[in-house]
Design a protein around this motif. Structure first.
Motif, PDB file in Angstrom:
ATOM      1  N   ARG A   1      10.795  75.027  38.659  1.00  0.00           N
ATOM      2  CA  ARG A   1      10.461  75.950  39.736  1.00  0.00           C
ATOM      3  C   ARG A   1      10.491  75.190  41.057  1.00  0.00           C
ATOM      4  O   ARG A   1       9.832  74.158  41.190  1.00  0.00           O
ATOM      5  CB  ARG A   1       9.068  76.554  39.539  1.00  0.00           C
ATOM      6  CG  ARG A   1       8.998  77.609  38.456  1.00  0.00           C
ATOM      7  CD  ARG A   1       7.709  78.393  38.520  1.00  0.00           C
ATOM      8  NE  ARG A   1       7.652  79.392  37.465  1.00  0.00           N
ATOM      9  CZ  ARG A   1       6.718  80.337  37.366  1.00  0.00           C
ATOM     10  NH1 ARG A   1       5.757  80.400  38.279  1.00  0.00           N
ATOM     11  NH2 ARG A   1       6.732  81.206  36.378  1.00  0.00           N
TER      12      ARG A   1
ATOM     13  N   GLU B   1       9.235  75.963  44.378  1.00  0.00           N
ATOM     14  CA  GLU B   1       8.355  76.921  45.053  1.00  0.00           C
ATOM     15  C   GLU B   1       8.633  78.314  44.483  1.00  0.00           C
ATOM     16  O   GLU B   1       8.779  78.481  43.268  1.00  0.00           O
ATOM     17  CB  GLU B   1       8.525  76.849  46.573  1.00  0.00           C
ATOM     18  CG  GLU B   1       7.926  75.591  47.153  1.00  0.00           C
ATOM     19  CD  GLU B   1       7.712  75.640  48.654  1.00  0.00           C
ATOM     20  OE1 GLU B   1       7.041  74.726  49.151  1.00  0.00           O
ATOM     21  OE2 GLU B   1       8.196  76.554  49.332  1.00  0.00           O
TER      22      GLU B   1
ATOM     23  N   GLU C   1      14.195  79.305  40.267  1.00  0.00           N
ATOM     24  CA  GLU C   1      13.649  79.111  38.920  1.00  0.00           C
ATOM     25  C   GLU C   1      14.816  78.989  37.952  1.00  0.00           C
ATOM     26  O   GLU C   1      15.715  79.826  37.941  1.00  0.00           O
ATOM     27  CB  GLU C   1      12.750  80.283  38.527  1.00  0.00           C
ATOM     28  CG  GLU C   1      12.082  80.095  37.167  1.00  0.00           C
ATOM     29  CD  GLU C   1      11.071  81.190  36.845  1.00  0.00           C
ATOM     30  OE1 GLU C   1      10.770  81.365  35.652  1.00  0.00           O
ATOM     31  OE2 GLU C   1      10.593  81.860  37.789  1.00  0.00           O
TER      32      GLU C   1
ATOM     33  N   PHE D   1       3.590  68.915  32.112  1.00  0.00           N
ATOM     34  CA  PHE D   1       3.739  69.080  33.547  1.00  0.00           C
ATOM     35  C   PHE D   1       2.988  67.977  34.274  1.00  0.00           C
ATOM     36  O   PHE D   1       1.873  67.617  33.901  1.00  0.00           O
ATOM     37  CB  PHE D   1       3.176  70.437  33.992  1.00  0.00           C
ATOM     38  CG  PHE D   1       3.038  70.572  35.488  1.00  0.00           C
ATOM     39  CD1 PHE D   1       4.144  70.845  36.279  1.00  0.00           C
ATOM     40  CD2 PHE D   1       1.807  70.421  36.114  1.00  0.00           C
ATOM     41  CE1 PHE D   1       4.027  70.963  37.659  1.00  0.00           C
ATOM     42  CE2 PHE D   1       1.683  70.538  37.491  1.00  0.00           C
ATOM     43  CZ  PHE D   1       2.790  70.811  38.266  1.00  0.00           C
TER      44      PHE D   1
ATOM     45  N   PHE E   1       2.485  67.201  38.567  1.00  0.00           N
ATOM     46  CA  PHE E   1       2.912  67.466  39.942  1.00  0.00           C
ATOM     47  C   PHE E   1       3.256  66.133  40.596  1.00  0.00           C
ATOM     48  O   PHE E   1       2.386  65.293  40.812  1.00  0.00           O
ATOM     49  CB  PHE E   1       1.823  68.180  40.738  1.00  0.00           C
ATOM     50  CG  PHE E   1       2.247  68.453  42.157  1.00  0.00           C
ATOM     51  CD1 PHE E   1       3.142  69.473  42.428  1.00  0.00           C
ATOM     52  CD2 PHE E   1       1.809  67.662  43.205  1.00  0.00           C
ATOM     53  CE1 PHE E   1       3.573  69.712  43.725  1.00  0.00           C
ATOM     54  CE2 PHE E   1       2.236  67.893  44.502  1.00  0.00           C
ATOM     55  CZ  PHE E   1       3.118  68.924  44.761  1.00  0.00           C
TER      56      PHE E   1
ATOM     57  N   TYR F   1       8.231  70.945  38.966  1.00  0.00           N
ATOM     58  CA  TYR F   1       7.915  71.760  40.147  1.00  0.00           C
ATOM     59  C   TYR F   1       8.234  70.931  41.374  1.00  0.00           C
ATOM     60  O   TYR F   1       7.882  69.751  41.445  1.00  0.00           O
ATOM     61  CB  TYR F   1       6.441  72.165  40.161  1.00  0.00           C
ATOM     62  CG  TYR F   1       6.079  73.059  41.336  1.00  0.00           C
ATOM     63  CD1 TYR F   1       6.219  74.438  41.239  1.00  0.00           C
ATOM     64  CD2 TYR F   1       5.633  72.523  42.541  1.00  0.00           C
ATOM     65  CE1 TYR F   1       5.919  75.276  42.303  1.00  0.00           C
ATOM     66  CE2 TYR F   1       5.333  73.352  43.622  1.00  0.00           C
ATOM     67  CZ  TYR F   1       5.469  74.725  43.493  1.00  0.00           C
ATOM     68  OH  TYR F   1       5.175  75.538  44.559  1.00  0.00           O
ATOM     69  N   ASP F   2       8.883  71.557  42.352  1.00  0.00           N
ATOM     70  CA  ASP F   2       9.151  70.871  43.609  1.00  0.00           C
ATOM     71  C   ASP F   2       8.712  71.750  44.762  1.00  0.00           C
ATOM     72  O   ASP F   2       8.995  72.950  44.789  1.00  0.00           O
ATOM     73  CB  ASP F   2      10.639  70.536  43.755  1.00  0.00           C
ATOM     74  CG  ASP F   2      10.869  69.542  44.878  1.00  0.00           C
ATOM     75  OD1 ASP F   2      10.641  68.338  44.645  1.00  0.00           O
ATOM     76  OD2 ASP F   2      11.248  69.969  45.982  1.00  0.00           O
TER      77      ASP F   2
ATOM     78  N   PRO G   1       2.159  72.498  46.536  1.00  0.00           N
ATOM     79  CA  PRO G   1       1.311  73.084  45.492  1.00  0.00           C
ATOM     80  C   PRO G   1       0.401  74.176  46.036  1.00  0.00           C
ATOM     81  O   PRO G   1      -0.369  74.764  45.277  1.00  0.00           O
ATOM     82  CB  PRO G   1       0.501  71.886  44.994  1.00  0.00           C
ATOM     83  CG  PRO G   1       0.404  70.986  46.186  1.00  0.00           C
ATOM     84  CD  PRO G   1       1.701  71.154  46.920  1.00  0.00           C
TER      85      PRO G   1
ATOM     86  N   LEU H   1       0.313  76.636  40.892  1.00  0.00           N
ATOM     87  CA  LEU H   1       0.468  75.790  39.703  1.00  0.00           C
ATOM     88  C   LEU H   1      -0.238  76.395  38.491  1.00  0.00           C
ATOM     89  O   LEU H   1       0.215  76.229  37.352  1.00  0.00           O
ATOM     90  CB  LEU H   1      -0.057  74.378  39.975  1.00  0.00           C
ATOM     91  CG  LEU H   1       0.678  73.596  41.073  1.00  0.00           C
ATOM     92  CD1 LEU H   1       0.152  72.165  41.146  1.00  0.00           C
ATOM     93  CD2 LEU H   1       2.194  73.607  40.868  1.00  0.00           C
TER      94      LEU H   1
ATOM     95  N   TYR I   1       2.021  78.985  37.167  1.00  0.00           N
ATOM     96  CA  TYR I   1       3.068  78.297  36.399  1.00  0.00           C
ATOM     97  C   TYR I   1       2.552  77.951  35.005  1.00  0.00           C
ATOM     98  O   TYR I   1       3.257  78.144  33.999  1.00  0.00           O
ATOM     99  CB  TYR I   1       3.475  77.043  37.169  1.00  0.00           C
ATOM    100  CG  TYR I   1       4.749  76.356  36.749  1.00  0.00           C
ATOM    101  CD1 TYR I   1       5.689  76.949  35.915  1.00  0.00           C
ATOM    102  CD2 TYR I   1       5.035  75.067  37.229  1.00  0.00           C
ATOM    103  CE1 TYR I   1       6.859  76.292  35.564  1.00  0.00           C
ATOM    104  CE2 TYR I   1       6.195  74.398  36.878  1.00  0.00           C
ATOM    105  CZ  TYR I   1       7.108  75.016  36.042  1.00  0.00           C
ATOM    106  OH  TYR I   1       8.267  74.371  35.694  1.00  0.00           O
TER     107      TYR I   1
END
Length: 652
Positions: A107, A109, A113, A311, A313, A337-338, A341, A349, A352
């Motif tokens: 994802r 942002e 996706e 996951f 971050f 994830y980029d 957050p 998050l 997610y």
């Protein structure tokens, strides 16, 4: 905050099903004796390192030829050699999965996706492998990426390391000089960048930056521009030596992957120190040492099992990216994830986690603190039933944030605070799924890691604060530093303080439960009146106050001594008046000690931090004392340093 009872205890079922329990049963057979608890298992793991690391290889299913010898010159540090006869390929170990199940979910942002199956990931790596080989990439060459945390970054790393090339990465928000300070030292043959990236809902084009960087990297034979904003072809067309990633690989059919096996100590990664005290150190990590340490941490400490959804971050400029990527070797699905957050808000998050059935939720201590301070209670808004572990690193997790995890996020969860660093691309102290979680404490030293706390004279401390050291060699020690042929910089970084002992630079303390508390970096400790004080002890108190969003603390040289100066970033609408100063001092005095109370408290609009989110006490200390900060490019917000220059309150 200290409690008579732990915040969490694992159930008997959970303990029995944890991979570390199965590992302990096999260790008992090897040791020929009972290992009734984690302490006993840990003691065996550092006493008999050959048997321990050999069992890690077998238990975690490392693919490769192990060879006969396990450890040579084991008493030398540096100088010990693990598995000197082994041959393996790092990428082969990560690409062990196959089929249509998710290998990677991404994802970016709320803009992008995507998901890749194991077969799709292998196909992408195959195309890149062929491209790299055709363009002359060979073992030992460097591949540098200024990339977001996206699937193409992972695929490029796997393709490069499958050929024995050395991978190095940073995030695309680095400034031009910051990129060149890193990659200019290692002279890459391949450079990979995006057309841009998303952060906070905004698109940032990096094509001009990429063009400028490439002008200063004459050794680059191939530059690939990855499509993220939809402008890769246009960007590549105006950048010398650049090609759009999708076009460059389009001419190749996916086929069987080829993996050449290299020695255990073959270079895999070059990571960079993030400090502001000079040009970044280029830390070279080995393929075998990184792999073995990561699978140990993932399987035994994180409790990963095939099919888990992992996951963390992180950006590609932080060692946690490298740590996360290795989750593939345990056949876990990587959740990438980029971006911010907190875009569009602090739920992103946790959304997610629910959407993807996340089992391991890794983040920073600052994120947990921020979620608490904005008043979110994810346990009331989200299911989070699949989340088994919440992990925190980057800075010490304050006691009130330990409590918040169980009061505001999830009651039945393993909270694993972990600490290590770029220097070892892994951890010294971390979580153990079979042990209770006590407020404010990291659970234990890692298996195979002979961690101790020493005083200034090199004597082990059972109580009290001192230097965190490791007294025996371990596989994840760096090979060395780039462009340090005699090893002088490497030795000076870790072994000058105590001969033949790794001194990590953390200020630490054992607890009565066998856990450990990190009080901050030892080079940032405060010495008022000659007494060493950890900055984290002050942050733990002051950041409990709702008026304070965050703080940074330094020691100011003053009248032949050191006085404690505390800078605070205030919540909206709050003023640092006499009443608030009194509240802060009282909180620190009662929660820590009178010696921790700052002599000066100053309100600031921003706090400087590195690209990986760590606050920079040393840089602030230099500015306050009128010294130049040598590596401002290491900072995410270097303009914040100007807030600390020539402050009137610090001249009296």
């Amino acid at each position: 905050m200290r409690a008579a009872e732990p915040l969490w205890r694992p159930s008997e079922t959970r303990k029995n099903e944890a991979p570390v329990s199965a590992f302990a049963r096999r260790a008992e057979k090897l040791a020929g004796r009972s290992l009734p608890d984690y302490d006993a298992l840990h003691a065996w793991s550092v006493e008999d390192r050959e048997a321990f690391w050999s069992l890690v290889w077998d238990f975690c299913g490392v693919i490769g030829d192990r060879g006969e010898r396990i450890l040579v010159d084991g008493k030398r540090m540096p100088g010990a050699s693990f598995f000197p006869d082994a041959r393996l390929n790092f990428a082969e170990n990560l690409l062990r999965g196959s089929g249509n199940g998710d290998a990677v979910v991404f994802r970016g942002e709320d803009k992008v996706e995507r998901r890749l199956s194991w077969d799709a990931l292998r196909a992408q790596v195959s195309r890149l492998q062929q491209l790299f080989r055709d363009r002359g990439l060979k073992a030992g060459d460097r591949v540098a990426a200024m990339m977001p945390n996206m699937p193409e970054t992972l695929a490029a790393m796997l393709a490069a390391t499958s050929l024995g090339a050395v991978w190095s990465s940073c995030s695309p928000d680095f400034g031009i000089q910051g990129v060149l300070d890193r990659f200019g030292q290692i002279e890459p043959a391949v450079f990979i960048a995006p057309d841009g990236y998303w952060y906070g809902g905004k698109a940032f084009d990096v094509s001009d930056k990429t063009a400028t960087v490439l002008d200063k990297l004459p050794g680059v034979k191939l530059a690939l521009i990855v499509d993220y904003l939809g402008n890769a072809q246009e960007a590549a067309a105006k950048i010398d030596r650049a090609e759009a990633y999708d076009e460059a690989v389009a001419g190749y059919e996916a086929g069987e992957l080829a993996f050449e096996r290299f020695p255990f100590s073959h270079p895999l990664y070059i990571l960079f120190s993030s400090g502001t005290t000079g040009i970044p150190k280029c830390i070279v990590h080995s393929a075998g040492g990184t792999l073995l340490q990561h699978v140990k941490e993932h399987r035994l400490h994180a409790g990963l099992k095939p099919g888990d959804r992992l996951f963390y971050f992180t950006t590609c400029g932080w060692m946690m990216w490298n740590w996360l990527m290795s989750g593939l070797a345990s056949e876990a699905t990587l959740l990438l994830y980029d971006g911010s957050p907190f875009h569009p808000d602090g739920n992103v998050l946790f959304d997610y986690a629910d959407a993807e059935g996340m089992t391991y939720f890794g983040t920073s201590a600052k994120f947990i603190d921020a979620v608490r301070k904005v008043g979110l209670k994810p346990m009331e808004s989200h299911d989070l039933s699949t989340v088994e572990t919440i992990s925190s690193t980057g800075s010490p997790l304050a006691p009130e944030n330990f409590a918040f995890v169980y009061e505001g996020i999830k009651k039945d969860v393993h909270l694993a605070s972990i600490s290590g660093g770029t220097d070892i691309v892994s951890c010294f102290v971390l979580g153990v799924p079979t042990l209770p979680v006590w407020v404010g404490e990291i659970q234990a030293a890692g298996l195979g890691m002979a961690v101790e706390v020493w005083d200034d004279e090199g004597r082990p401390l059972e109580k009290g604060k001192g230097e965190l050291v490791c007294t025996r060699a371990f596989p994840a020690m760096p090979i060395g530093f780039w462009n340090d042929p005699e090893g002088e910089k490497y030795h000076a970084a870790y072994f000058d303080r105590f001969d033949n002992v790794w001194c990590h630079g953390d200020f630490a303390e054992w607890t009565e439960h066998g856990g450990i508390v990190i009080h901050g970096r030892s080079d940032a400790t405060l010495n008022p009146g000659g007494v060493r004080i950890g900055t984290a002890e002050i942050y733990n108190q002051v950041e409990q106050l709702p008026e304070i969003l965050e703080a940074i603390c330094i020691g100011q040289e003053w009248e032949d001594d050191v006085r404690v100066v505390l800078f605070v970033r205030l919540a909206d609408g709050v003023t640092l008046d006499e009443a608030l100063e009194k509240t802060i001092r009282t909180k620190i005095r009662t929660g820590a000690s009178p010696r921790h109370v700052p002599a000066r408290i100053v309100a600031v609009a921003d706090i400087p931090r590195t690209k990986s989110g760590k606050i920079t006490e040393l840089a602030v200390r230099d500015i306050v004392h009128g010294r130049a900060v040598k590596n401002r490019e290491a900072l995410a917000n270097p303009e914040a340093l100007d807030l600390y220059r020539d402050i009137p309150e610090l001249s009296t």
